[in-house]
Design a protein around this motif. Structure first.
Motif, PDB file in Angstrom:
ATOM      1  N   GLY A  10       0.826  -1.210   0.000  1.00 54.78           N
ATOM      2  CA  GLY A  10       0.000   0.000   0.000  1.00 54.78           C
ATOM      3  C   GLY A  10       0.859   1.258   0.000  1.00 54.78           C
ATOM      4  O   GLY A  10       0.635   2.191  -0.777  1.00 54.78           O
ATOM      5  N   SER A  11       1.870   1.272   0.883  1.00 56.20           N
ATOM      6  CA  SER A  11       2.723   2.463   0.970  1.00 56.20           C
ATOM      7  C   SER A  11       3.596   2.579  -0.270  1.00 56.20           C
ATOM      8  O   SER A  11       3.896   3.671  -0.749  1.00 56.20           O
ATOM      9  N   MET A  12       3.990   1.441  -0.814  1.00 60.12           N
ATOM     10  CA  MET A  12       4.841   1.446  -2.009  1.00 60.12           C
ATOM     11  C   MET A  12       4.150   2.162  -3.177  1.00 60.12           C
ATOM     12  O   MET A  12       4.702   3.087  -3.772  1.00 60.12           O
ATOM     13  N   LEU A  13       2.887   1.807  -3.413  1.00 63.58           N
ATOM     14  CA  LEU A  13       2.171   2.443  -4.524  1.00 63.58           C
ATOM     15  C   LEU A  13       1.967   3.940  -4.247  1.00 63.58           C
ATOM     16  O   LEU A  13       2.116   4.768  -5.146  1.00 63.58           O
ATOM     17  N   ARG A  14       1.649   4.272  -2.993  1.00 59.52           N
ATOM     18  CA  ARG A  14       1.439   5.673  -2.647  1.00 59.52           C
ATOM     19  C   ARG A  14       2.712   6.490  -2.908  1.00 59.52           C
ATOM     20  O   ARG A  14       2.683   7.563  -3.526  1.00 59.52           O
ATOM     21  N   GLU A  15       3.850   5.940  -2.482  1.00 53.54           N
ATOM     22  CA  GLU A  15       5.119   6.655  -2.690  1.00 53.54           C
ATOM     23  C   GLU A  15       5.437   6.841  -4.166  1.00 53.54           C
ATOM     24  O   GLU A  15       5.875   7.909  -4.581  1.00 53.54           O
ATOM     25  N   ARG A  16       5.181   5.793  -4.954  1.00 54.35           N
ATOM     26  CA  ARG A  16       5.459   5.917  -6.398  1.00 54.35           C
ATOM     27  C   ARG A  16       4.545   6.973  -7.019  1.00 54.35           C
ATOM     28  O   ARG A  16       4.952   7.753  -7.861  1.00 54.35           O
ATOM     29  N   ALA A  17       3.289   6.962  -6.599  1.00 54.67           N
ATOM     30  CA  ALA A  17       2.315   7.909  -7.166  1.00 54.67           C
ATOM     31  C   ALA A  17       2.684   9.342  -6.795  1.00 54.67           C
ATOM     32  O   ALA A  17       2.454  10.269  -7.584  1.00 54.67           O
ATOM     33  N   GLU A  18       3.254   9.522  -5.608  1.00 59.71           N
ATOM     34  CA  GLU A  18       3.665  10.871  -5.217  1.00 59.71           C
ATOM     35  C   GLU A  18       4.936  11.288  -5.940  1.00 59.71           C
ATOM     36  O   GLU A  18       5.109  12.446  -6.321  1.00 59.71           O
ATOM     37  N   ALA A  19       5.825  10.321  -6.158  1.00 59.35           N
ATOM     38  CA  ALA A  19       7.116  10.646  -6.796  1.00 59.35           C
ATOM     39  C   ALA A  19       6.952  10.924  -8.291  1.00 59.35           C
ATOM     40  O   ALA A  19       7.607  11.812  -8.840  1.00 59.35           O
ATOM     41  N   HIS A  20       6.106  10.160  -8.967  1.00 58.92           N
ATOM     42  CA  HIS A  20       5.938  10.351 -10.417  1.00 58.92           C
ATOM     43  C   HIS A  20       4.491  10.057 -10.815  1.00 58.92           C
ATOM     44  O   HIS A  20       4.195   9.029 -11.433  1.00 58.92           O
ATOM     45  N   PRO A  21       3.589  10.991 -10.439  1.00 59.33           N
ATOM     46  CA  PRO A  21       2.151  10.744 -10.632  1.00 59.33           C
ATOM     47  C   PRO A  21       1.766  10.462 -12.087  1.00 59.33           C
ATOM     48  O   PRO A  21       0.870   9.650 -12.335  1.00 59.33           O
ATOM     49  N   ASP A  22       2.402  11.105 -13.042  1.00 61.09           N
ATOM     50  CA  ASP A  22       1.931  11.033 -14.427  1.00 61.09           C
ATOM     51  C   ASP A  22       2.551   9.908 -15.248  1.00 61.09           C
ATOM     52  O   ASP A  22       2.148   9.660 -16.381  1.00 61.09           O
TER      53      ASP A  22
END
Ligand code: AMP
Ligand code: DBH
Length: 544
Positions: free
Chosen positions: A29-41
């Motif tokens: 869960g945290s892994m996906l959140r971090e990736r989405a924050e780092a490179h949302p697009d």
């Protein structure tokens, strides 16, 4: 995890794996959140059939929305949810939603039918079952109706993408996700074992241990944010999921392209269009693709690495991969229970084509032992036992079976017969477990035998592997008819097994009727002699 459900790593091992930096306290869960924050697009998932291209931000948002929907339906931490989806984008939306709330996906394969699904639902006391409406001409809603009728705990069936149930699930999700998130050492999901017993075993994997196997795999396979992984095999299978697979690719911030069918006609245009850099195949597919690659008009030059595993890849076939694709072959010998071995990208060609690789981790312990569990001489052939930071210490709710499948000091008995080359690379020489490896699809002989034995005209049955030029092995059943039973044909047995609702790959390819089974010196049935007989029949009449 509850100690009642499955044994876990003793605390001294757990501390060692944390201190070594293998377990880093991440969750999916945290892994996906971090990736989405780092490179949302950046694009995370491409589903060419549905014309879907979800960015990391979109996948994260959808997972959250669905997580809230699951919570609103009272699906919570520790609940089991059987997930049976083909290679569609919703697979990732669903599993990340479940990861986020700590509910446990139970990874069924699209080929599973009533017998397997009912068993998974009942045994895991699943509260929900997620399906696609239809795939490959099969209607999963009928399967769901049967599963529902047969189990008390199953409260929900969700049909992915369905404007009814699935969208309603999403609509409930007005509130943000509010639940106690799972801990890194909690279970993340239950994976399936190919197994060698009457019913499939469930494999409990934690966030910590599985994520370590992804990170290790990414390092070894060169997966980074520029990688584009084509998911050709069924997405829920451990190989395309984690070696390094779609989850490894998402961990690295790369792109996952879902291939709806494994044929070169479907996959090659996708490789060209999406600039696919790596993919994973079982040996029969690798053979087919290699032939097709030499004659294709499609530009496959983006492909850097082709992983082949799941069953032994012949040296001859392995030699053809590099020239046909202009890419590096990586052999992978893995198991859903844990241990994964890879040839390294910079290994000499001879090592790549003649071995099945070496373990991911310096903390993977490998023992090669004889029938009495004594370690054999270096380089000698024996049974592979293993223990390590991403290999389970026991199956889920299977104490009796665990006593047989694990040593007292926690080594998993893989059932594989191997030798270790001087370079440390493992060569798979055979198998001691009672299983058929049908081109990477594992069939437990006992499971099929039990179904054949249920036939009223059958007295006894034994199922063994016979050689097959394309699949490597296929399923051969030896059957003793009941005395006085009416005439019985092979097709009767095949149909009977199929109609009991078993995955098609488990239905015997050949059925032979006999009066007696060959016996060993002490009067046990000799599967070895049956295998020899099956090999002889296969050579005489390959298409029987
Ligand atoms: P499972 O336990 O169902 O995940 O299946 C794992 C098993 O597949 C291993 O224990 C091996 O028997 C077999 N397997 C996987 N990869 C290879 C390979 N590259 N060569 C030979 N056998 C393999
Ligand atoms: O066969 C397997 O189960 C397998 C093969 C390659 C696997 O689980 C893996 C890699 O992770």
């Amino acid at each position: 995890m509850s100690p009642d459900d499955a044994p876990t790593w003793p605390s001294d091992f757990a501390e060692r794996y944390r201190a070594a930096g293998w377990w880093r306290g991440e969750t999916f869960g945290s892994m996906l959140r971090e990736r989405a924050e780092a490179h949302p697009d950046r694009i995370a998932v491409v589903d060419p059939v549905a014309d879907i291209r979800w960015s990391y931000a979109e996948l994260d948002r959808r997972a959250d929305r669905l997580a809230a929907g699951f919570l609103a339906r009272n699906i919570t931490k520790g609940d089991r949810v059987v997930v049976q989806l083909p290679n569609v984008a919703e697979f990732f939306e669903v599993v990340f939603a479940l990861f986020r709330i700590g509910a446990l996906p139970v990874f069924a394969l699209p080929a599973h039918r009533e017998t397997e699904i009912s068993y998974f639902c009942e045994f895991t006391e699943a509260v929900a079952y997620v399906i696609a409406a239809e795939h490959d001409g099969y209607d999963y809603r009928e399967l769901a109706a049967k599963a529902r009728a047969g189990t008390d705990t199953l409260r929900h069936v969700f049909v992915a993408g369905d404007p009814g149930a699935f969208e309603a699930l999403v609509d409930v999700a007005r509130a943000p996700v509010s639940c106690v998130p799972p801990r890194p050492d909690d279970l993340a999901f239950l994976q399936l074992s190919g197994g060698s017993t009457g019913v499939p075993k469930l494999i409990p994997r934690t966030h910590d241990d599985y994520i370590y196997s992804l990170r290790g795999s990414n390092d070894i396979c060169g997966v980074d944010e520029h990688s584009v992984y084509l998911c050709v095999l069924p997405a829920a299978h451990n190989f395309p999921l984690s070696s390094p697979g779609s989850l490894g690719t998402l961990y690295a911030g790369g792109r996952v392209v879902l291939c709806p069918q494994p044929s070169p006609e479907v996959a090659f245009p996708l490789i060209e269009r999406e600039g696919v850099t790596l993919t994973g195949l079982v040996p029969p597919l690798a053979l087919l693709w290699t032939q097709a690659a030499t004659a294709t008009g499609h530009d496959l030059s983006s492909l850097d690495v082709l992983l082949v595993g799941g069953a032994k890849f012949s040296e001859e076939a392995a030699r053809r991969v590099g020239p046909a694709f202009g890419c590096t072959l990586q052999q992978v010998f893995g198991m859903a229970e844990g241990l994964v071995n890879y040839t390294r990208l910079d290994d000499p060609d001879e090592v790549i084509v003649t071995t099945q690789g070496r373990p991911i981790s310096p903390d993977d312990e490998i023992l090669v032992v004889d029938d009495e569990d004594r370690v054999v001489a270096p380089g000698a052939t024996g049974h592979l036992l293993t223990r390590g930071p991403y290999t389970i210490r026991g199956y889920w709710r299977a104490p009796e079976h665990n006593a047989r499948s694990f040593t007292e000091d926690g080594f998993y008995r893989t059932g594989d017969v191997v030798r270790v080359a001087p370079s440390g690379h493992i060569v798979v020489e055979g198998r001691a477990k009672d299983q058929i490896n049908r081109g990477g699809e594992k069939v437990a002989a006992e499971e099929v035998e039990n179904h054949i034995l249920a036939h009223p005209s059958v007295h006894d049955a034994n199922v063994v592997a016979e050689p097959d030029p394309y699949l490597g092995e296929r399923v051969c059943a030896y059957v003793i008819p009941r005395p006085g039973a009416g005439p019985l044909k092979p097709v009767d047995i095949k149909r009977f097994v199929r109609e009991r609702g078993l995955a098609a790959y488990k239905v015997p390819d050949r059925v032979e009727f006999v009066d007696v089974f060959p016996q060993t010196g002490v009067g046990k049935i000799s599967k070895k002699d049956l295998r020899t007989a099956a090999a002889r029949s296969a050579a005489v009449s390959p298409n029987a």
